[in-house]
Design a protein around this motif. Sequence first.
Motif, PDB file in Angstrom:
ATOM      1  N   ILE A 315       0.831  -1.207   0.000  1.00  0.00           N
ATOM      2  CA  ILE A 315       0.000   0.000   0.000  1.00  0.00           C
ATOM      3  C   ILE A 315       0.863   1.254   0.000  1.00  0.00           C
ATOM      4  CG2 ILE A 315      -1.645   1.350   1.374  1.00  0.00           C
ATOM      5  CD1 ILE A 315      -2.843  -1.321   2.304  1.00  0.00           C
ATOM      6  N   ILE A 316       1.888   1.272   0.870  1.00  0.00           N
ATOM      7  CA  ILE A 316       2.763   2.448   0.941  1.00  0.00           C
ATOM      8  C   ILE A 316       3.518   2.628  -0.377  1.00  0.00           C
ATOM      9  CG2 ILE A 316       4.794   3.444   2.085  1.00  0.00           C
ATOM     10  CD1 ILE A 316       3.827   2.056   4.662  1.00  0.00           C
ATOM     11  N   GLY A 317       3.985   1.519  -0.970  1.00  0.00           N
ATOM     12  CA  GLY A 317       4.715   1.602  -2.233  1.00  0.00           C
ATOM     13  C   GLY A 317       3.866   2.191  -3.339  1.00  0.00           C
ATOM     14  N   ILE A 318       2.604   1.747  -3.445  1.00  0.00           N
ATOM     15  CA  ILE A 318       1.699   2.275  -4.465  1.00  0.00           C
ATOM     16  C   ILE A 318       1.393   3.746  -4.204  1.00  0.00           C
ATOM     17  CG2 ILE A 318      -0.661   2.139  -5.364  1.00  0.00           C
ATOM     18  CD1 ILE A 318      -0.504  -0.898  -5.002  1.00  0.00           C
ATOM     19  N   LEU A 319       1.069   4.085  -2.948  1.00  0.00           N
ATOM     20  CA  LEU A 319       0.743   5.480  -2.613  1.00  0.00           C
ATOM     21  C   LEU A 319       1.929   6.407  -2.834  1.00  0.00           C
ATOM     22  CD1 LEU A 319      -1.377   5.037   0.654  1.00  0.00           C
ATOM     23  CD2 LEU A 319      -2.192   5.542  -1.658  1.00  0.00           C
ATOM     24  N   LEU A 320       3.116   5.928  -2.498  1.00  0.00           N
ATOM     25  CA  LEU A 320       4.323   6.745  -2.693  1.00  0.00           C
ATOM     26  C   LEU A 320       4.564   7.006  -4.186  1.00  0.00           C
ATOM     27  CD1 LEU A 320       6.689   8.112  -1.239  1.00  0.00           C
ATOM     28  CD2 LEU A 320       7.974   5.979  -1.455  1.00  0.00           C
ATOM     29  N   ALA A 321       4.378   5.964  -5.001  1.00  0.00           N
ATOM     30  CA  ALA A 321       4.545   6.127  -6.451  1.00  0.00           C
ATOM     31  C   ALA A 321       3.508   7.101  -7.010  1.00  0.00           C
ATOM     32  CB  ALA A 321       4.432   4.775  -7.145  1.00  0.00           C
ATOM     33  N   LEU A 322       2.266   7.000  -6.526  1.00  0.00           N
ATOM     34  CA  LEU A 322       1.216   7.916  -6.976  1.00  0.00           C
ATOM     35  C   LEU A 322       1.526   9.358  -6.576  1.00  0.00           C
ATOM     36  CD1 LEU A 322      -1.983   5.819  -6.118  1.00  0.00           C
ATOM     37  CD2 LEU A 322      -1.053   6.281  -8.388  1.00  0.00           C
ATOM     38  N   ALA A 323       2.051   9.542  -5.354  1.00  0.00           N
ATOM     39  CA  ALA A 323       2.383  10.890  -4.881  1.00  0.00           C
ATOM     40  C   ALA A 323       3.517  11.488  -5.702  1.00  0.00           C
ATOM     41  CB  ALA A 323       2.761  10.845  -3.402  1.00  0.00           C
ATOM     42  N   VAL A 324       4.577  10.696  -5.913  1.00  0.00           N
ATOM     43  CA  VAL A 324       5.716  11.180  -6.712  1.00  0.00           C
ATOM     44  C   VAL A 324       5.256  11.498  -8.134  1.00  0.00           C
ATOM     45  CG1 VAL A 324       7.943  10.529  -7.722  1.00  0.00           C
ATOM     46  CG2 VAL A 324       7.458   9.989  -5.325  1.00  0.00           C
ATOM     47  N   GLY A 325       4.438  10.602  -8.706  1.00  0.00           N
ATOM     48  CA  GLY A 325       3.922  10.834 -10.054  1.00  0.00           C
ATOM     49  C   GLY A 325       3.070  12.080 -10.128  1.00  0.00           C
ATOM     50  N   HIS A 326       2.231  12.305  -9.105  1.00  0.00           N
ATOM     51  CA  HIS A 326       1.346  13.469  -9.095  1.00  0.00           C
ATOM     52  C   HIS A 326       2.143  14.770  -9.088  1.00  0.00           C
ATOM     53  CE1 HIS A 326      -2.001  16.074  -8.039  1.00  0.00           C
ATOM     54  NE2 HIS A 326      -1.309  16.525  -7.004  1.00  0.00           N
ATOM     55  N   PHE A 327       3.120  14.883  -8.192  1.00  0.00           N
ATOM     56  CA  PHE A 327       3.894  16.126  -8.112  1.00  0.00           C
ATOM     57  C   PHE A 327       4.789  16.317  -9.341  1.00  0.00           C
ATOM     58  CE2 PHE A 327       3.060  15.416  -3.491  1.00  0.00           C
ATOM     59  CZ  PHE A 327       2.339  16.581  -3.282  1.00  0.00           C
ATOM     60  N   THR A 328       5.332  15.220  -9.855  1.00  0.00           N
ATOM     61  CA  THR A 328       6.122  15.318 -11.087  1.00  0.00           C
ATOM     62  C   THR A 328       5.244  15.755 -12.247  1.00  0.00           C
ATOM     63  OG1 THR A 328       7.573  13.538 -10.309  1.00  0.00           O
ATOM     64  CG2 THR A 328       7.648  14.070 -12.663  1.00  0.00           C
ATOM     65  N   GLY A 329       4.034  15.163 -12.330  1.00  0.00           N
ATOM     66  CA  GLY A 329       3.101  15.529 -13.393  1.00  0.00           C
ATOM     67  C   GLY A 329       2.686  16.984 -13.311  1.00  0.00           C
ATOM     68  N   GLN A 330       2.420  17.480 -12.095  1.00  0.00           N
ATOM     69  CA  GLN A 330       2.049  18.884 -11.929  1.00  0.00           C
ATOM     70  C   GLN A 330       3.157  19.823 -12.394  1.00  0.00           C
ATOM     71  OE1 GLN A 330       0.732  19.513  -7.824  1.00  0.00           O
ATOM     72  NE2 GLN A 330      -1.378  19.606  -8.553  1.00  0.00           N
ATOM     73  N   ALA A 331       4.395  19.459 -12.048  1.00  0.00           N
ATOM     74  CA  ALA A 331       5.534  20.297 -12.449  1.00  0.00           C
ATOM     75  C   ALA A 331       5.673  20.328 -13.974  1.00  0.00           C
ATOM     76  CB  ALA A 331       6.814  19.768 -11.808  1.00  0.00           C
ATOM     77  N   LEU A 332       5.509  19.166 -14.607  1.00  0.00           N
ATOM     78  CA  LEU A 332       5.627  19.101 -16.068  1.00  0.00           C
ATOM     79  C   LEU A 332       4.466  19.807 -16.754  1.00  0.00           C
ATOM     80  CD1 LEU A 332       6.863  15.410 -16.502  1.00  0.00           C
ATOM     81  CD2 LEU A 332       8.199  17.510 -16.810  1.00  0.00           C
ATOM     82  N   GLU A 333       3.270  19.710 -16.162  1.00  0.00           N
ATOM     83  CA  GLU A 333       2.111  20.408 -16.730  1.00  0.00           C
ATOM     84  C   GLU A 333       2.305  21.920 -16.663  1.00  0.00           C
ATOM     85  OE1 GLU A 333      -1.520  17.214 -15.895  1.00  0.00           O
ATOM     86  OE2 GLU A 333      -1.205  18.903 -14.533  1.00  0.00           O
ATOM     87  N   ALA A 334       2.829  22.399 -15.544  1.00  0.00           N
ATOM     88  CA  ALA A 334       3.074  23.842 -15.403  1.00  0.00           C
ATOM     89  C   ALA A 334       4.106  24.326 -16.413  1.00  0.00           C
ATOM     90  CB  ALA A 334       3.545  24.153 -13.981  1.00  0.00           C
ATOM     91  N   LYS A 335       5.081  23.467 -16.678  1.00  0.00           N
ATOM     92  CA  LYS A 335       6.141  23.844 -17.622  1.00  0.00           C
ATOM     93  C   LYS A 335       5.663  23.791 -19.068  1.00  0.00           C
ATOM     94  CE  LYS A 335      10.958  22.811 -18.819  1.00  0.00           C
ATOM     95  NZ  LYS A 335      12.132  21.935 -18.552  1.00  0.00           N
ATOM     96  N   SER A 336       4.880  22.758 -19.404  1.00  0.00           N
ATOM     97  CA  SER A 336       4.448  22.566 -20.788  1.00  0.00           C
ATOM     98  C   SER A 336       3.238  23.432 -21.148  1.00  0.00           C
ATOM     99  CB  SER A 336       4.101  21.096 -21.042  1.00  0.00           C
ATOM    100  OG  SER A 336       3.019  20.679 -20.220  1.00  0.00           O
ATOM    101  N   GLY A 337       2.415  23.777 -20.141  1.00  0.00           N
ATOM    102  CA  GLY A 337       1.257  24.617 -20.409  1.00  0.00           C
ATOM    103  C   GLY A 337      -0.003  23.846 -20.771  1.00  0.00           C
ATOM    104  N   TYR A 338       0.019  22.539 -20.678  1.00  0.00           N
ATOM    105  CA  TYR A 338      -1.191  21.749 -20.933  1.00  0.00           C
ATOM    106  C   TYR A 338      -1.254  20.580 -19.965  1.00  0.00           C
ATOM    107  CZ  TYR A 338       2.366  19.459 -23.851  1.00  0.00           C
ATOM    108  OH  TYR A 338       3.521  18.888 -24.311  1.00  0.00           O
ATOM    109  N   GLU A 339      -2.482  20.095 -19.765  1.00  0.00           N
ATOM    110  CA  GLU A 339      -2.706  19.014 -18.810  1.00  0.00           C
ATOM    111  C   GLU A 339      -2.596  17.659 -19.500  1.00  0.00           C
ATOM    112  OE1 GLU A 339      -6.439  19.593 -16.914  1.00  0.00           O
ATOM    113  OE2 GLU A 339      -5.882  21.521 -16.015  1.00  0.00           O
TER     114      GLU A 339
END
Length: 383
Positions: A315-339
């Motif tokens: 459970i922790i492994g999946i949640l940790l991967a989702l959290a890292v993916g979420h923040f990485t995705g947000q950073a890339l979305e802010a940089k690229s300008g699209y969701e």
Amino acid sequence: MSVFGITLLSIKRRMPQIIKAACTTLAAVFFVTAVLIFQENMYQWQMSSNKSRFGDWFICEVTSKEPNNSLSEHAYLNAPVKAVTCVDMFNKDWKMTGYILGSFDEAFVKQGRLKLNAGHLPQEDDEIAMDWNTLLSLGYTGEIGETITIRYCEENSVYNNEARHEKQFRLSGIFANYTSIWKYGKKMPGAVVTENALSAFNTKCKNSYLYSLKESVRASDYAIVYKKIKEDAKTETEYNSAVYDYQPWNSAAVYAYMYIVVMVIGILALSYQLIEYRNTRRKSYNMFSQMGMTKAGIRKMYITENAFILIPAGIIGILLALAVGHFTGQALEAKSGYEFYRVNMEVIIKSAGSVVIAVIVEELSGIISNIHFYRKKAVSKKW
């Protein structure tokens, strides 16, 4: 003392070893989930990147009438947005430029992902907005506020000199190029005015309706989906192949290969960890057996210990991967300008499935190991 009580005491005494095993399991689950998230979102990123350049639409319908019911009420398609195309524009030598003047609103801009490099959409009847490609083809420099002369022929009478007319507008906005890079882009209005200003031109108009796909639609071959929709609609349509014919890494087989490799690595890592932990506990299980504990009791102890390792770590492994993916995705979305970032339930199911398969592999390994052990013991007794 009950078997469960003995198991809890055993876990308490072996807590450092269990924590180490759980951390290894967590790392393996995190690795599998993170790669699956990357695999899914690399495709979504590329699709969003294509949509930002070629428009977030699937089908364009061109008609002089209202939207076709087969399209506007289709289960796969969202409600359309509309652009009106009316006026073929001419240059100073009265040669056709191939670009069209028309009208559209903010909904069309959003659906087409059009970007205003400067200014705004026309708000007054004397204002006009154009994309750079159309603007430069008419010989203008692209300064907001400059006077734009539109040359056209009434009723599209190209060869009738008496039908030639001019209208002047003030440049209010400049779009990034779309007529030169969009699929079907030159058939879209390269210059736009208000609907009221457009009605003053004595020319025949056509409506272009853009339909986007619903979020729930994900096909392996969008060209087949388009062909079926077109056959049902029986109207003039255009397919946004620049977006939907994109193939990840030129082959879907690469994704399947990547998924298999990741799952094999994750399953082997988890299985190895479980097998190693079981081997360290073999002497203890034999001792409990000699003390009179039944096979069912030992099995219950073994399952409980594995549950303490696998469930929290998974459970922790999946949640940790989702959290890292979420923040990485947000950073890339802010940089690229699209969701683009999203996680399907399929990713979580695959990740949890790798843990289940690892347990099965470990169980099969244990059965084979026990068979080999008892055969070897039987042979030694004969001697």
